[in-house]
Design a protein around this motif. Structure first.
Motif, PDB file in Angstrom:
ATOM      1  N   ARG A  55      16.316  -0.451   4.188  1.00 45.42           N
ATOM      2  CA  ARG A  55      17.022  -1.536   4.767  1.00 45.42           C
ATOM      3  C   ARG A  55      16.319  -2.812   4.088  1.00 45.42           C
ATOM      4  NH1 ARG A  55      21.552   0.283   7.032  1.00 45.42           N
ATOM      5  NH2 ARG A  55      21.265   2.054   8.383  1.00 45.42           N
ATOM      6  N   GLY A  56      15.784  -2.601   2.722  1.00 48.24           N
ATOM      7  CA  GLY A  56      15.190  -3.611   2.226  1.00 48.24           C
ATOM      8  C   GLY A  56      13.618  -3.947   2.586  1.00 48.24           C
ATOM      9  N   TYR A  57      13.102  -2.909   3.050  1.00 56.18           N
ATOM     10  CA  TYR A  57      11.635  -2.988   3.707  1.00 56.18           C
ATOM     11  C   TYR A  57      10.658  -3.239   2.351  1.00 56.18           C
ATOM     12  CZ  TYR A  57      13.753  -0.273   7.269  1.00 56.18           C
ATOM     13  OH  TYR A  57      14.804   0.037   8.283  1.00 56.18           O
ATOM     14  N   GLY A  58       9.655  -4.350   2.794  1.00 58.38           N
ATOM     15  CA  GLY A  58       8.888  -4.774   1.797  1.00 58.38           C
ATOM     16  C   GLY A  58       7.733  -3.804   1.507  1.00 58.38           C
ATOM     17  N   ASP A  59       7.273  -3.029   2.759  1.00 65.95           N
ATOM     18  CA  ASP A  59       6.400  -2.115   2.681  1.00 65.95           C
ATOM     19  C   ASP A  59       6.468  -1.084   3.941  1.00 65.95           C
ATOM     20  OD1 ASP A  59       5.479  -3.481   4.769  1.00 65.95           O
ATOM     21  OD2 ASP A  59       3.645  -4.534   3.211  1.00 65.95           O
ATOM     22  N   TYR A  60       5.498  -0.176   3.990  1.00 65.97           N
ATOM     23  CA  TYR A  60       5.599   0.745   4.984  1.00 65.97           C
ATOM     24  C   TYR A  60       5.479   0.267   6.496  1.00 65.97           C
ATOM     25  CZ  TYR A  60       5.246   5.085   7.921  1.00 65.97           C
ATOM     26  OH  TYR A  60       5.333   5.938   8.757  1.00 65.97           O
ATOM     27  N   GLU A  61       4.583  -1.001   6.689  1.00 70.07           N
ATOM     28  CA  GLU A  61       4.401  -1.662   7.756  1.00 70.07           C
ATOM     29  C   GLU A  61       5.847  -2.342   8.195  1.00 70.07           C
ATOM     30  OE1 GLU A  61       2.163  -1.843  10.307  1.00 70.07           O
ATOM     31  OE2 GLU A  61       1.240  -0.065   9.083  1.00 70.07           O
TER      32      GLU A  61
ATOM     33  N   GLU B  16       0.366   9.657  14.650  1.00 65.82           N
ATOM     34  CA  GLU B  16       0.437  10.738  13.799  1.00 65.82           C
ATOM     35  C   GLU B  16      -0.362  10.507  12.423  1.00 65.82           C
ATOM     36  OE1 GLU B  16       4.948  12.446  14.821  1.00 65.82           O
ATOM     37  OE2 GLU B  16       4.532  11.443  12.765  1.00 65.82           O
ATOM     38  N   ARG B  17      -0.007   9.455  11.696  1.00 64.63           N
ATOM     39  CA  ARG B  17      -1.001   9.122  10.605  1.00 64.63           C
ATOM     40  C   ARG B  17      -2.410   9.206  10.710  1.00 64.63           C
ATOM     41  NH1 ARG B  17       2.317   5.817   6.295  1.00 64.63           N
ATOM     42  NH2 ARG B  17       1.119   7.649   4.964  1.00 64.63           N
ATOM     43  N   ARG B  18      -2.677   8.736  12.171  1.00 63.67           N
ATOM     44  CA  ARG B  18      -4.357   8.648  12.268  1.00 63.67           C
ATOM     45  C   ARG B  18      -4.744   9.993  12.610  1.00 63.67           C
ATOM     46  NH1 ARG B  18      -8.321   5.919  11.169  1.00 63.67           N
ATOM     47  NH2 ARG B  18      -6.864   4.151  11.328  1.00 63.67           N
ATOM     48  N   LYS B  19      -4.193  10.964  13.097  1.00 65.98           N
ATOM     49  CA  LYS B  19      -4.690  12.121  13.256  1.00 65.98           C
ATOM     50  C   LYS B  19      -4.934  12.948  12.066  1.00 65.98           C
ATOM     51  CE  LYS B  19      -1.959  13.565  17.489  1.00 65.98           C
ATOM     52  NZ  LYS B  19      -1.058  14.465  18.280  1.00 65.98           N
ATOM     53  N   VAL B  20      -4.166  12.641  10.917  1.00 68.46           N
ATOM     54  CA  VAL B  20      -4.466  13.112   9.559  1.00 68.46           C
ATOM     55  C   VAL B  20      -5.625  12.461   8.921  1.00 68.46           C
ATOM     56  CG1 VAL B  20      -3.509  13.606   7.325  1.00 68.46           C
ATOM     57  CG2 VAL B  20      -1.944  13.757   9.250  1.00 68.46           C
TER      58      VAL B  20
ATOM     59  N   HIS C  65     -12.051  18.370   2.559  1.00 69.57           N
ATOM     60  CA  HIS C  65     -13.193  18.890   2.013  1.00 69.57           C
ATOM     61  C   HIS C  65     -13.179  19.348   0.380  1.00 69.57           C
ATOM     62  CE1 HIS C  65     -14.297  18.935   6.125  1.00 69.57           C
ATOM     63  NE2 HIS C  65     -13.927  19.905   6.240  1.00 69.57           N
ATOM     64  N   GLY C  66     -12.478  18.261  -0.297  1.00 68.90           N
ATOM     65  CA  GLY C  66     -12.095  18.613  -1.755  1.00 68.90           C
ATOM     66  C   GLY C  66     -11.506  19.587  -2.478  1.00 68.90           C
ATOM     67  N   GLN C  67     -10.638  20.409  -1.215  1.00 72.91           N
ATOM     68  CA  GLN C  67      -9.809  21.521  -1.567  1.00 72.91           C
ATOM     69  C   GLN C  67      -8.403  21.208  -1.270  1.00 72.91           C
ATOM     70  OE1 GLN C  67     -10.737  24.146  -3.384  1.00 72.91           O
ATOM     71  NE2 GLN C  67     -12.899  23.049  -3.745  1.00 72.91           N
ATOM     72  N   PRO C  68      -7.457  21.798  -2.008  1.00 76.19           N
ATOM     73  CA  PRO C  68      -6.043  21.438  -1.670  1.00 76.19           C
ATOM     74  C   PRO C  68      -5.806  22.513  -0.477  1.00 76.19           C
ATOM     75  CG  PRO C  68      -5.999  22.687  -3.589  1.00 76.19           C
ATOM     76  CD  PRO C  68      -7.689  22.192  -3.392  1.00 76.19           C
ATOM     77  N   ILE C  69      -4.984  21.890   0.686  1.00 78.55           N
ATOM     78  CA  ILE C  69      -4.556  22.681   1.698  1.00 78.55           C
ATOM     79  C   ILE C  69      -3.026  22.792   2.284  1.00 78.55           C
ATOM     80  CG2 ILE C  69      -7.073  22.443   2.811  1.00 78.55           C
ATOM     81  CD1 ILE C  69      -5.560  20.622   4.888  1.00 78.55           C
ATOM     82  N   ALA C  70      -2.415  21.891   1.561  1.00 74.23           N
ATOM     83  CA  ALA C  70      -0.960  21.698   1.740  1.00 74.23           C
ATOM     84  C   ALA C  70      -0.326  20.808   0.678  1.00 74.23           C
ATOM     85  CB  ALA C  70      -0.769  21.227   3.134  1.00 74.23           C
ATOM     86  N   ALA C  71       1.058  21.035   0.425  1.00 71.69           N
ATOM     87  CA  ALA C  71       1.757  20.332  -0.228  1.00 71.69           C
ATOM     88  C   ALA C  71       3.245  20.271  -0.147  1.00 71.69           C
ATOM     89  CB  ALA C  71       1.626  21.132  -1.913  1.00 71.69           C
ATOM     90  N   ALA C  72       3.846  19.243  -0.419  1.00 71.74           N
ATOM     91  CA  ALA C  72       5.262  19.010  -0.409  1.00 71.74           C
ATOM     92  C   ALA C  72       5.823  18.487  -1.773  1.00 71.74           C
ATOM     93  CB  ALA C  72       5.716  17.958   0.587  1.00 71.74           C
ATOM     94  N   LEU C  73       7.101  19.274  -2.237  1.00 73.71           N
ATOM     95  CA  LEU C  73       7.712  18.871  -3.262  1.00 73.71           C
ATOM     96  C   LEU C  73       8.968  18.091  -2.984  1.00 73.71           C
ATOM     97  CD1 LEU C  73       8.214  19.120  -6.379  1.00 73.71           C
ATOM     98  CD2 LEU C  73       9.369  21.339  -6.052  1.00 73.71           C
ATOM     99  N   ASN C  74       9.168  17.036  -3.678  1.00 75.73           N
ATOM    100  CA  ASN C  74      10.652  16.057  -3.792  1.00 75.73           C
ATOM    101  C   ASN C  74      10.970  15.940  -4.969  1.00 75.73           C
ATOM    102  OD1 ASN C  74      10.098  14.770  -0.674  1.00 75.73           O
ATOM    103  ND2 ASN C  74       7.969  14.942  -1.745  1.00 75.73           N
TER     104      ASN C  74
ATOM    105  N   TYR D 131       7.387  13.356   5.508  1.00 78.14           N
ATOM    106  CA  TYR D 131       8.224  11.886   5.876  1.00 78.14           C
ATOM    107  C   TYR D 131       7.619  10.713   5.505  1.00 78.14           C
ATOM    108  CZ  TYR D 131      10.425  15.976   8.310  1.00 78.14           C
ATOM    109  OH  TYR D 131      11.072  17.346   8.659  1.00 78.14           O
ATOM    110  N   HIS D 132       6.286  10.550   6.074  1.00 71.65           N
ATOM    111  CA  HIS D 132       5.687   9.589   6.015  1.00 71.65           C
ATOM    112  C   HIS D 132       5.428   8.883   4.469  1.00 71.65           C
ATOM    113  CE1 HIS D 132       5.375   9.315  10.112  1.00 71.65           C
ATOM    114  NE2 HIS D 132       4.465  10.136  10.162  1.00 71.65           N
ATOM    115  N   GLN D 133       5.007  10.075   3.802  1.00 66.17           N
ATOM    116  CA  GLN D 133       4.608   9.855   2.563  1.00 66.17           C
ATOM    117  C   GLN D 133       6.021   9.476   1.631  1.00 66.17           C
ATOM    118  OE1 GLN D 133       1.568   9.340   0.515  1.00 66.17           O
ATOM    119  NE2 GLN D 133       0.374   9.521   2.399  1.00 66.17           N
ATOM    120  N   GLY D 134       6.755  10.135   1.826  1.00 65.22           N
ATOM    121  CA  GLY D 134       8.325   9.982   1.118  1.00 65.22           C
ATOM    122  C   GLY D 134       8.797   8.689   1.367  1.00 65.22           C
TER     123      GLY D 134
END
Length: 375
Positions: free
Chosen positions: A169-175, A192-196, A260-269, A296-299
């Motif tokens: 809707r024309g958002y300037g940024d995530y906030e 949710e984002r804080r937990k990560v 800890h420097g190791q990849p643990i998850a990934a999402a492809l768009n 979701y949030h990153q997308g």
């Protein structure tokens, strides 16, 4: 005009196909050919390419991604009950013809044509051929809105469904986006984002040449893990993802989570000039809210940064509503060769469509925005 059915994308000139397909990445000749070349469709997969092309002396006038199916897996428009009813009545339901992008419930062109006349001739030819060849039906999933009048005029039955799309809707940024939500929803997403972050997770987004062979290998492992957790067989393989990275890297967004420097998850768009398409995800371990962060949030952040109009979140998932996605109606179209079966399905679709309309109304009332857009 001559209609032909071709058993693979390589029988069709790429430039001619792409000139009709438009810019959506899933309809590109390279994408569909990659599915065939890496064995994801064809062979014993139950997806036999039979792409329809309409040609004249000037070349390709219309085309349709088309597959002979011996099952209904990987379609996201579920007709298992139709198949069961048909078989119990002594009418084989398979093989059927399907126009769709395999394993991808993304709306887009299906009756690709230079003009309306060519589009109509293509569809009429496919329906006539299907009846002559003994296919139980022709199913066109998630076609572009501009194609629906041709499908309706040809007598196909419309099936209504829904997906969840995030609309910019024309958002300037995530906030700015968060500010449009109700207080409770805004608080929930921040939590949710804080937990990560509190779990020590670092998230990196990669596009184009930044995605390495090791990244693709890790993503394929995550993708396969998701299917294993659901006790099912993955549709796609590492060879396909590697091919995707080599031929369409400019359309790929890979979101990686590290701990800890190791990849643990990934999402492809995938993405184009207008839309981001959420596709696949997986993780090697469980972290609370990590799925929501990567998928979701990153997308949403990426879509805002790139000025993309829509983020299609994929099939199903009412939980997307609470994260700023909106319910949108989808349609598929169906032609069944056996008149009695067609009549029964038509009655069912009328009842189902009324239920979908009621459900869409309920979801609109539960939208997370302070003021519904357009109100």
């Amino acid at each position: 005009m001559q209609l032909r059915l071709l058993e693979g994308m390589h029988a069709i000139p790429a430039a001619s196909w792409n000139a009709l397909a438009g810019k959506q990445p899933f309809l590109q000749h390279a994408f569909l050919a990659a599915l065939e070349d890496t064995g994801c469709v064809g062979g014993q997969t139950g997806w036999q390419p039979l792409h329809a092309v309409l040609e004249d002396g000037h070349g390709l006038q219309a085309a349709m991604p088309l597959y002979a199916k011996t099952h209904s897996w990987g379609e996201y428009v579920f007709d298992w009950a139709w198949a069961d009813a048909s078989e119990r009545a002594g009418l084989p339901y398979y093989p059927k013809l399907l126009s769709a992008v395999p394993f991808t419930p993304v709306p887009g062109n299906r009756l690709m044509a230079r003009d309306d006349q060519s589009r109509s001739l293509l569809l009429q030819g496919v329906l006539a051929m299907a009846g002559q060849a003994g296919f139980s039906g022709v199913h066109c999933l998630f076609p572009a809105e501009a194609e629906e009048s041709s499908l309706a005029e040809a007598g196909l039955l419309c099936r209504r469904g829904l997906q969840f799309h995030w609309l910019n809707r024309g958002y300037g940024d995530y906030e700015d986006f968060l500010a449009a939500l109700t207080r409770d929803k805004r608080k929930k997403l921040r939590q949710e984002r804080r937990k990560v972050l509190d779990a020590g997770i670092t998230v990196i987004r990669k596009t184009a040449g930044d995605i390495t062979p090791a990244d693709w290998a890790f993503f394929a492992r995550c993708y396969q893990q998701t299917y294993l957790e659901h006790r099912s067989t993955p549709y796609l393989n590492l060879a396909f993802f590697q091919r995707l990275g080599s031929i369409m890297d400019q359309h790929c967004l890979l979101v990686l989570a590290y701990q800890h420097g190791q990849p643990i998850a990934a999402a492809l768009n995938l993405f184009d000039e207008q839309r981001l398409y959420g596709r696949y995800w997986g993780a090697t371990c469980f972290v609370p809210s990590l799925h929501f962060e990567l998928c979701y949030h990153q997308g949403i952040e990426f879509a805002i940064e790139r000025g993309l109009a829509v983020f299609e979140g994929g099939a199903q998932g009412e939980h997307k509503l609470a994260r700023g996605f909106e319910a949108v109606e989808t349609r598929s179209w169906h032609w069944l060769a056996q008149p009695g079966m067609a009549q029964a399905v038509e009655r069912f679709l009328l009842r189902e469509g009324q239920g979908v309309q009621h459900y869409l109304g309920e979801l609109d009332e539960r939208a997370p925005f302070r003021v519904m857009p357009g109100a």
